[in-house]
Write a protein that holds these residues in place. Structure first.
Motif, PDB file in Angstrom:
ATOM      1  N   ALA A 170       5.251   5.083  10.557  1.00 58.72           N
ATOM      2  CA  ALA A 170       5.738   3.973   9.750  1.00 58.72           C
ATOM      3  C   ALA A 170       4.919   2.714  10.003  1.00 58.72           C
ATOM      4  N   ALA A 171       4.512   2.485  11.257  1.00 56.16           N
ATOM      5  CA  ALA A 171       3.704   1.313  11.589  1.00 56.16           C
ATOM      6  C   ALA A 171       2.340   1.384  10.909  1.00 56.16           C
ATOM      7  N   LYS A 172       1.733   2.576  10.898  1.00 56.58           N
ATOM      8  CA  LYS A 172       0.446   2.745  10.219  1.00 56.58           C
ATOM      9  C   LYS A 172       0.597   2.517   8.715  1.00 56.58           C
ATOM     10  N   ARG A 173       1.696   2.998   8.180  1.00 53.67           N
ATOM     11  CA  ARG A 173       1.963   2.787   6.756  1.00 53.67           C
ATOM     12  C   ARG A 173       2.118   1.309   6.460  1.00 53.67           C
ATOM     13  N   TRP A 174       2.833   0.599   7.337  1.00 52.32           N
ATOM     14  CA  TRP A 174       3.061  -0.831   7.160  1.00 52.32           C
ATOM     15  C   TRP A 174       1.734  -1.603   7.243  1.00 52.32           C
ATOM     16  N   GLU A 175       0.877  -1.223   8.192  1.00 51.54           N
ATOM     17  CA  GLU A 175      -0.419  -1.883   8.330  1.00 51.54           C
ATOM     18  C   GLU A 175      -1.260  -1.694   7.078  1.00 51.54           C
ATOM     19  N   ALA A 176      -1.225  -0.495   6.516  1.00 46.42           N
ATOM     20  CA  ALA A 176      -1.973  -0.238   5.289  1.00 46.42           C
ATOM     21  C   ALA A 176      -1.453  -1.091   4.136  1.00 46.42           C
ATOM     22  N   MET A 177      -0.147  -1.262   4.064  1.00 41.75           N
ATOM     23  CA  MET A 177       0.445  -2.095   3.019  1.00 41.75           C
ATOM     24  C   MET A 177       0.068  -3.560   3.208  1.00 41.75           C
ATOM     25  N   GLU A 178      -0.008  -4.018   4.464  1.00 40.84           N
ATOM     26  CA  GLU A 178      -0.370  -5.402   4.727  1.00 40.84           C
ATOM     27  C   GLU A 178      -1.830  -5.684   4.363  1.00 40.84           C
ATOM     28  N   GLU A 179      -2.694  -4.689   4.511  1.00 40.54           N
ATOM     29  CA  GLU A 179      -4.117  -4.872   4.268  1.00 40.54           C
ATOM     30  C   GLU A 179      -4.482  -4.774   2.798  1.00 40.54           C
ATOM     31  N   SER A 180      -3.656  -4.087   2.012  1.00 36.43           N
ATOM     32  CA  SER A 180      -4.002  -3.856   0.611  1.00 36.43           C
ATOM     33  C   SER A 180      -2.860  -4.282  -0.306  1.00 36.43           C
TER      34      SER A 180
END
Length: 319
Positions: A170-180
């Motif tokens: 979930a954290a990796k998913r959240w980071e991807a959402m924050e970057e794009s």
């Protein structure tokens, strides 16, 4: 609480106290809650090995310019993570201020009632006080219920989203959402679509599959099978002849501009089980983006209030 075998979600809510979710295998969860049920050799539901629509869709969204080698490495890494997820029998433990309020055999989406401060679950048993209305603690897992996507609290003021544990999927998913900015909208939308997305794919691919099946069947021999069904003479019933009065209905012709609308309505009527989940998924995706923004604002406000409270306590101590 440090436990490498357990994924730990937590949120300190000013009204409902410390809310915690622990995700792991039963033996690991029993180290936190000694009354957690023992694992059975036969699970209640077998994990499927089919790829998930949401994970495939999210995983396919990569930044432009990535090399083929990098894509292959990423694919193999994600495939290994998915196989590892499917192999684990994760269960769920929910606690409030250190007291167990729910236990579940899977990560299936649920909503726990937070309106009952004394709600507990019996020792060695699964279950919890479920509800459909606020205030509640709820969560969203992926299609296979193999990993947690989001955990949130809904109260009278709105929704507050938990920060995902460091290093979790979930954290990796959240980071991807924050970057794009694109992924920020796309990921929640795919999550909301869920099974509706699969149904939509069936509608699109259905005609192609049917043509393929028809082409394969054309190679089979044409068997002529005649079954000698018995000839049964049913008695004729003399129905009465009733003359109904004629009604002079007005002569009305449908305008041409309504024909496309009627076609759309006919499609919606035939495939209501498909488009309704899709529309719901779009709404869920849009609401998720809105909730995340408000959630950040509320958690920042709580932190400011906590700092102000600590400073006030420090000032009273000094005086």
């Amino acid at each position: 609480m440090k436990n490498d075998d357990v994924e730990h979600w937590s949120l300190k809510h000013p009204e409902f106290g410390l809310l915690e979710l622990f995700i792991g295998e039963p033996d690991a969860l029993r180290r936190i809650d000694p009354d957690f049920p023992t694992s059975s050799k036969k699970t209640d539901a077998d994990n499927s090995t089919e790829p998930e629509a949401q994970e495939v869709a999210e995983g396919d969204v990569e930044d432009e310019g990535a090399s083929t080698k990098e894509d292959s490495e990423k694919f193999l890494k994600k495939l290994a993570e998915k196989l590892d997820d499917l192999d684990k029998k994760r269960q769920l433990l929910v606690r409030r201020d250190g007291v167990t309020i729910a236990r579940y055999k899977s990560l299936e989406n649920q909503k726990i009632d937070l309106g009952k401060s004394d709600a507990t679950v019996k020792a060695g048993k699964y279950g919890g006080e479920m509800t459909l209305s606020a205030p509640y603690l709820g969560w969203t897992s992926n299609f296979l219920d193999s990993w947690m996507i989001e955990v949130k609290v809904k109260d009278d003021e709105g929704v507050v989203v938990f920060d995902p544990p460091e290093g979790s999927r979930a954290a990796k998913r959240w980071e991807a959402m924050e970057e794009s900015p694109f992924k920020r909208w796309f990921y929640p939308l795919i999550t909301g679509l869920g099974k509706g997305g699969w149904a939509l794919a069936v509608i699109v691919l259905g005609p192609l599959v049917s043509k393929l099946i028809a082409w394969l069947l054309s190679f089979l021999p044409d068997w002529d099978i005649n079954i000698p069904w018995p000839d049964i003479n049913l008695p004729s019933i003399p129905w009465p002849d009733i003359n109904l009065p004629s009604v002079p209905w007005p002569d009305w012709h449908m305008p041409e501009w309504m024909e496309p609308i009627l076609r759309v309505l006919a499609f919606m009527a035939d495939y209501s089980k498909v488009w309704v989940p899709v529309v719901i998924g779009i709404v869920v995706g849009l609401m998720a983006v809105k909730n995340n923004k408000k959630s950040k604002e509320r958690k920042a406000k709580w932190q400011d209030e906590q700092v102000d409270g600590d400073q006030a306590d420090s000032g009273q101590t000094d005086s």
